[in-house]
Motif scaffolding. Structure first.
Motif, PDB file in Angstrom:
ATOM      1  N   SER A 281       0.667  -1.201   0.039  1.00 47.00           N
ATOM      2  CA  SER A 281       0.129  -0.070   0.074  1.00 47.00           C
ATOM      3  C   SER A 281       0.772   1.264  -0.011  1.00 47.00           C
ATOM      4  O   SER A 281       0.389   2.437  -0.306  1.00 47.00           O
ATOM      5  N   ASP A 282       2.169   0.946   0.062  1.00 48.77           N
ATOM      6  CA  ASP A 282       3.018   2.383   0.554  1.00 48.77           C
ATOM      7  C   ASP A 282       3.539   2.728  -0.722  1.00 48.77           C
ATOM      8  O   ASP A 282       4.312   2.161  -1.424  1.00 48.77           O
ATOM      9  N   LEU A 283       3.243   4.196  -0.919  1.00 49.04           N
ATOM     10  CA  LEU A 283       3.563   4.591  -2.438  1.00 49.04           C
ATOM     11  C   LEU A 283       5.214   4.921  -2.416  1.00 49.04           C
ATOM     12  O   LEU A 283       5.666   4.725  -3.561  1.00 49.04           O
ATOM     13  N   ALA A 284       5.851   5.205  -1.308  1.00 45.97           N
ATOM     14  CA  ALA A 284       7.188   5.365  -1.326  1.00 45.97           C
ATOM     15  C   ALA A 284       8.053   4.146  -1.666  1.00 45.97           C
ATOM     16  O   ALA A 284       9.087   4.155  -2.197  1.00 45.97           O
ATOM     17  N   ALA A 285       7.213   2.987  -1.212  1.00 45.13           N
ATOM     18  CA  ALA A 285       7.845   1.901  -2.050  1.00 45.13           C
ATOM     19  C   ALA A 285       7.731   1.527  -3.108  1.00 45.13           C
ATOM     20  O   ALA A 285       8.792   1.003  -3.700  1.00 45.13           O
ATOM     21  N   GLY A 286       6.776   1.889  -3.745  1.00 40.04           N
ATOM     22  CA  GLY A 286       6.500   1.696  -5.349  1.00 40.04           C
ATOM     23  C   GLY A 286       7.468   2.813  -5.853  1.00 40.04           C
ATOM     24  O   GLY A 286       8.238   2.394  -6.789  1.00 40.04           O
ATOM     25  N   PHE A 287       7.719   3.866  -5.376  1.00 40.93           N
ATOM     26  CA  PHE A 287       8.362   4.943  -6.077  1.00 40.93           C
ATOM     27  C   PHE A 287      10.073   4.546  -5.783  1.00 40.93           C
ATOM     28  O   PHE A 287      10.683   4.646  -7.061  1.00 40.93           O
ATOM     29  N   ARG A 288      10.348   4.084  -4.797  1.00 43.05           N
ATOM     30  CA  ARG A 288      11.740   3.806  -4.447  1.00 43.05           C
ATOM     31  C   ARG A 288      12.133   2.626  -5.103  1.00 43.05           C
ATOM     32  O   ARG A 288      13.237   2.461  -5.792  1.00 43.05           O
ATOM     33  N   TYR A 289      11.469   1.348  -4.940  1.00 43.74           N
ATOM     34  CA  TYR A 289      11.872   0.103  -5.433  1.00 43.74           C
ATOM     35  C   TYR A 289      10.864  -0.509  -6.400  1.00 43.74           C
ATOM     36  O   TYR A 289      11.255  -1.846  -6.715  1.00 43.74           O
ATOM     37  N   GLY A 290       9.992   0.269  -6.963  1.00 40.17           N
ATOM     38  CA  GLY A 290       9.284  -0.389  -7.934  1.00 40.17           C
ATOM     39  C   GLY A 290       8.281  -1.365  -7.905  1.00 40.17           C
ATOM     40  O   GLY A 290       7.690  -2.102  -8.441  1.00 40.17           O
ATOM     41  N   ILE A 291       8.065  -1.509  -6.371  1.00 40.92           N
ATOM     42  CA  ILE A 291       7.077  -2.567  -5.946  1.00 40.92           C
ATOM     43  C   ILE A 291       5.634  -2.345  -6.452  1.00 40.92           C
ATOM     44  O   ILE A 291       5.449  -1.103  -6.036  1.00 40.92           O
ATOM     45  N   PRO A 292       4.849  -3.180  -6.874  1.00 41.45           N
ATOM     46  CA  PRO A 292       3.486  -2.747  -7.396  1.00 41.45           C
ATOM     47  C   PRO A 292       2.884  -2.323  -5.901  1.00 41.45           C
ATOM     48  O   PRO A 292       2.746  -2.737  -5.012  1.00 41.45           O
ATOM     49  N   THR A 293       2.027  -1.168  -6.335  1.00 38.43           N
ATOM     50  CA  THR A 293       1.183  -0.569  -5.314  1.00 38.43           C
ATOM     51  C   THR A 293      -0.220  -0.962  -5.303  1.00 38.43           C
ATOM     52  O   THR A 293      -0.711  -0.789  -6.554  1.00 38.43           O
ATOM     53  N   VAL A 294      -1.026  -0.995  -4.421  1.00 34.79           N
ATOM     54  CA  VAL A 294      -2.475  -1.102  -4.507  1.00 34.79           C
ATOM     55  C   VAL A 294      -3.307  -0.341  -3.364  1.00 34.79           C
ATOM     56  O   VAL A 294      -2.584   0.057  -2.432  1.00 34.79           O
ATOM     57  N   GLY A 295      -4.412  -0.105  -3.581  1.00 36.31           N
ATOM     58  CA  GLY A 295      -5.222   0.415  -2.382  1.00 36.31           C
ATOM     59  C   GLY A 295      -6.468   1.169  -3.315  1.00 36.31           C
ATOM     60  O   GLY A 295      -6.434   1.696  -4.362  1.00 36.31           O
ATOM     61  N   THR A 296      -7.644   1.129  -2.529  1.00 35.48           N
ATOM     62  CA  THR A 296      -8.932   1.846  -2.835  1.00 35.48           C
ATOM     63  C   THR A 296      -9.256   2.831  -1.878  1.00 35.48           C
ATOM     64  O   THR A 296      -9.640   4.027  -2.261  1.00 35.48           O
ATOM     65  N   SER A 297     -10.020   2.312  -1.052  1.00 36.57           N
ATOM     66  CA  SER A 297     -10.766   2.977   0.009  1.00 36.57           C
ATOM     67  C   SER A 297     -10.752   2.522   1.511  1.00 36.57           C
ATOM     68  O   SER A 297     -10.459   1.326   1.880  1.00 36.57           O
ATOM     69  N   ALA A 298     -11.137   3.516   2.437  1.00 34.23           N
ATOM     70  CA  ALA A 298     -11.045   3.092   3.832  1.00 34.23           C
ATOM     71  C   ALA A 298     -12.628   3.427   4.260  1.00 34.23           C
ATOM     72  O   ALA A 298     -13.377   4.039   3.552  1.00 34.23           O
ATOM     73  N   HIS A 299     -12.567   3.139   5.547  1.00 33.22           N
ATOM     74  CA  HIS A 299     -13.921   3.511   5.919  1.00 33.22           C
ATOM     75  C   HIS A 299     -14.479   4.713   6.319  1.00 33.22           C
ATOM     76  O   HIS A 299     -15.919   5.238   5.998  1.00 33.22           O
ATOM     77  N   ALA A 300     -13.382   5.893   6.120  1.00 33.17           N
ATOM     78  CA  ALA A 300     -13.635   7.289   5.986  1.00 33.17           C
ATOM     79  C   ALA A 300     -14.472   7.623   5.005  1.00 33.17           C
ATOM     80  O   ALA A 300     -15.498   8.653   4.826  1.00 33.17           O
ATOM     81  N   PHE A 301     -14.076   6.897   3.923  1.00 32.45           N
ATOM     82  CA  PHE A 301     -14.890   7.051   2.534  1.00 32.45           C
ATOM     83  C   PHE A 301     -16.131   6.924   2.647  1.00 32.45           C
ATOM     84  O   PHE A 301     -17.164   7.605   2.114  1.00 32.45           O
ATOM     85  N   THR A 302     -16.789   5.943   3.175  1.00 38.74           N
ATOM     86  CA  THR A 302     -18.152   5.657   3.499  1.00 38.74           C
ATOM     87  C   THR A 302     -18.615   6.492   4.060  1.00 38.74           C
ATOM     88  O   THR A 302     -19.817   7.149   3.930  1.00 38.74           O
ATOM     89  N   LEU A 303     -18.035   6.954   5.312  1.00 36.13           N
ATOM     90  CA  LEU A 303     -18.608   7.524   6.280  1.00 36.13           C
ATOM     91  C   LEU A 303     -18.804   9.150   5.940  1.00 36.13           C
ATOM     92  O   LEU A 303     -19.497   9.868   6.387  1.00 36.13           O
TER      93      LEU A 303
END
Lengths: 442, 442
Positions: A191-213
């Motif tokens: 989920s960590d964008l910095a890890a995607g940026f620095r090491y090219g690891i695939p990143t994922v993520g969509t939404s949290a409870h806050a978005f529904t609330l």
């Protein structure tokens, strides 16, 4: 694009201050006393694995190479050391010219290790080697702890997706290294964008409870998400009532809905119910992602549940009960004088309370049985026995100060999976036990 | 001298990528759906303390302020997000202008906290607040875990010196934050030069076993060290035979020898023997520093031993069994529309497996008894009762995007010691128990 250009701290201009003060005071005393140039061999190893663990996983080697390469004393650092009177002027002068010019050998990244395995060997003058102790141990102890936990989780996940999502549970930069180590240990994404940026690891993520609330209704939230992220998105279905949310999710996204995520409750039970409900609604290809306080035991217990991917946070980035390894960096041999031709003398601290070390510059090899399964970690000094010559574990990482062992992260990840597969089957049992290979001293 | 000038990563040019991907995808969906500008209140709290712990210690607040101030999306980050198709163009455009313009309130650094304490409150538009979740939690969860362990250790150290020396056991930058948090929790100094450089924490350190092993004899090593570091230095006396080393140490340095360090063995026994030997040799003012695998229990068990200072590594930087806190960042209220005058609506996730939250924008106060001892953590929404008005815990940290709550680290350290002293005495018992204050919801 370059992390260093951005100034993001995941690429470090200088690693020289990630150092315990005593490395510098020892340097000063050695320079003054005439012993600084004695040729020396330091080795990194552990005396034991964390209690009950069957194998260790070496991670962070690539980061060690970056750290060694970037280890230099800038004017601001020298000024700090001067102001604080940490070392004297001749030492500051010596530090201002510092570049590591020695050799580093080590187990390649992703390899497994056992008590006594010489996972890294640093050779050069005492002065140039002693300074690297702290930063090398920081990296290997942290990253290997995460990789070991990741490996246990990936061993029981049975090929289902594994998402690293622990950034919020650890230091913001430790999180980036943790993502990297988790990837080496078999995770698929982060989920960590910095890890995607620095090491090219695939990143994922969509939404949290806050978005529904944030929305007036769950349906409004799902609609807003599907409209912009598409039907292939993952909808979070446990903000209010799971069954109602699943119904709404399929109503909004249609049976092409990518996935639903469940982040609380009895995951085994809820996953079964949600699968049945999705199938009934025609959403047979909609995947189920679970993400609530998972560790390797919880993952194993969900093996029979209709789960497609696991998101793991806290327990991964804290090493699942073992947030650090006990690797040490020990002087194992040094020359009897500063003469570059002086022979190496093995040295070791006397045993007192289990802190004994084995002196001498070591090789290591993994002996296999007739079926090709590993049966012992063999560690020795002197000549390597002929039958083990092609099973040696240490590879050259730095040669006369030049990094020669850099490789893509993917190589470390593949190596780990292969190395783990070469161990006796009991290696991947979650139950506590002895190291799966004995360490033999030749 | 400025850490940023040096480029050392302890001062971070941008913290925007220390973010989980879903914060950005939620932003995109909220921008598209028209809900991004709804006024929102997020709060940081824990549902529980680590098992058996009596109080929590808030640390990292100063680092959070740095992170919020530096949270911006540089061109290279935007390019990364575009290449990876993580968010769409309107979202990238919005991110390129991002500056936090809202308000942050929170418990001041070093304050103690309990389950449900709203230790941080972030207010602004949903869009600007949701992005800060990951980095804020990373910092507070890590730093507070270390500070809590440090506080327990400092509570039982009885005024004896406490040296943080765990850099080698944790990520190299987590180590810097750990030194800082340990200082807040009552430690006196650190071995980590980066922590001295970045935060001005006093640094210490003299030599390791490698230095003794480098020399042809222990006496040579001691001589070399004393010659350059002076008689006030600390000599490490457990490389070979402790009694012989102590004799040699005093022979070389004289009775003015600053200290001896013992790093292995039965510390209680060895400390007594070494004290007796030092006294016999006339070195009555030579201090004894012990440093082998200490935690708060080992420190407490050495209370009656003639020890002058403790060096603590692994157990400190891994939170003594609890390397992270379980702080969460939850939307607790939001406006019903994007109209800046729309009233706030309290929101909360439905309880499922203990993940319930209490909705509404909260205040907190610590009620004391007649003797001035804390007796309850009172948390409420709406108006603060008159009798608690001057016991409120939240202070303003950021006002309309401007940091107003910065303070010297020393202030946080003093505050912690005072806050701990204001708790019932059972707070500093090491035995497992319930939180020492109940949390009451007004």
């Amino acid at each position: 694009m370059n992390a260093a250009d951005l100034g993001l701290p995941v690429d470090v201009p200088s690693t020289a201050l990630f150092t315990d003060q005593y490395e510098l005071t020892m340097l000063q005393a050695a320079l003054r006393g005439g012993t600084a140039d004695r040729r020396s061999v330091f080795e990194v190893f552990t005396r034991r694995l964390p209690e009950g663990r069957r194998y260790g996983v070496l991670a962070g080697v690539g980061r060690v190479l970056d750290a060694v390469e970037n280890f230099r004393f800038d004017p601001a650092v020298l000024e700090f050391l001067r102001e604080r009177s940490i070392v004297d002027e001749p030492t500051l002068e010596w530090l201002s010219r510092y570049r590591f010019t020695g050799d580093v050998w080590g187990y390649p990244e992703g390899e497994v290790y056992f008590p006594g395995s010489p996972v890294l060997r640093v050779e050069g003058s005492f002065a140039e080697c002693v300074l690297l102790e702290t930063v090398i141990l920081s990296i290997l102890n942290h990253d290997s702890a995460i990789a070991a936990a990741a490996s246990r989780m990936s061993a029981v996940a049975g090929g289902r997706g594994l998402i690293e999502m622990g950034a919020r549970r650890t230091h913001e930069l430790a999180a980036v290294a943790a993502s990297r180590a988790a990837y080496v240990g078999g995770f698929d994404s982060t989920s960590d964008l910095a890890a995607g940026f620095r090491y090219g690891i695939p990143t994922v993520g969509t939404s949290a409870h806050a978005f529904t609330l944030l929305h007036d209704s769950e349906k409004d939230a799902f609609r807003a998400q599907v409209e912009t992220l598409g039907r292939g998105t993952t909808l979070l279905v446990d903000t209010y009532d799971v069954a109602e949310a699943v119904r709404t999710a399929v109503e909004v996204a249609g049976p092409e809905l990518g996935a639903v995520r469940i982040d609380s409750g009895d995951l085994l039970l809820v996953a079964h119910r949600v699968r049945a409900q999705l199938d009934e609604l025609g959403a047979r290809n909609t995947r189920i992602v679970v993400t609530s306080d998972l560790d390797e035991y919880a993952i194993a217990s969900l093996a029979a549940a209709p789960v497609d991917a696991y998101g793991v946070g806290t327990q991964l980035v804290t090493g699942s009960g073992h947030p650090t390894c006990s690797m040490v960096y020990k002087l194992v041999a040094r020359a009897a004088s500063a003469d570059p031709k002086a022979p190496l003398v093995p040295v070791a601290k006397k045993s007192l309370g289990g802190k004994a070390s084995v002196g001498g510059r070591k090789w290591a090899a993994r002996r296999t049985d007739a079926a090709g399964v590993a049966e012992a970690e063999v560690v020795g000094t002197g000549a390597v026995p002929a039958d083990l010559a092609d099973r040696q574990l240490l590879v050259r990482l730095v040669e006369s100060g030049q990094v020669v062992g850099r490789e893509p992260l993917e190589a470390a990840r593949s190596r780990h999976i292969a190395a783990r597969a070469g161990l006796p089957m009991s290696a991947v049992q979650l139950s506590r036990g002895e190291p799966v290979l004995p360490t033999e001293y030749a």
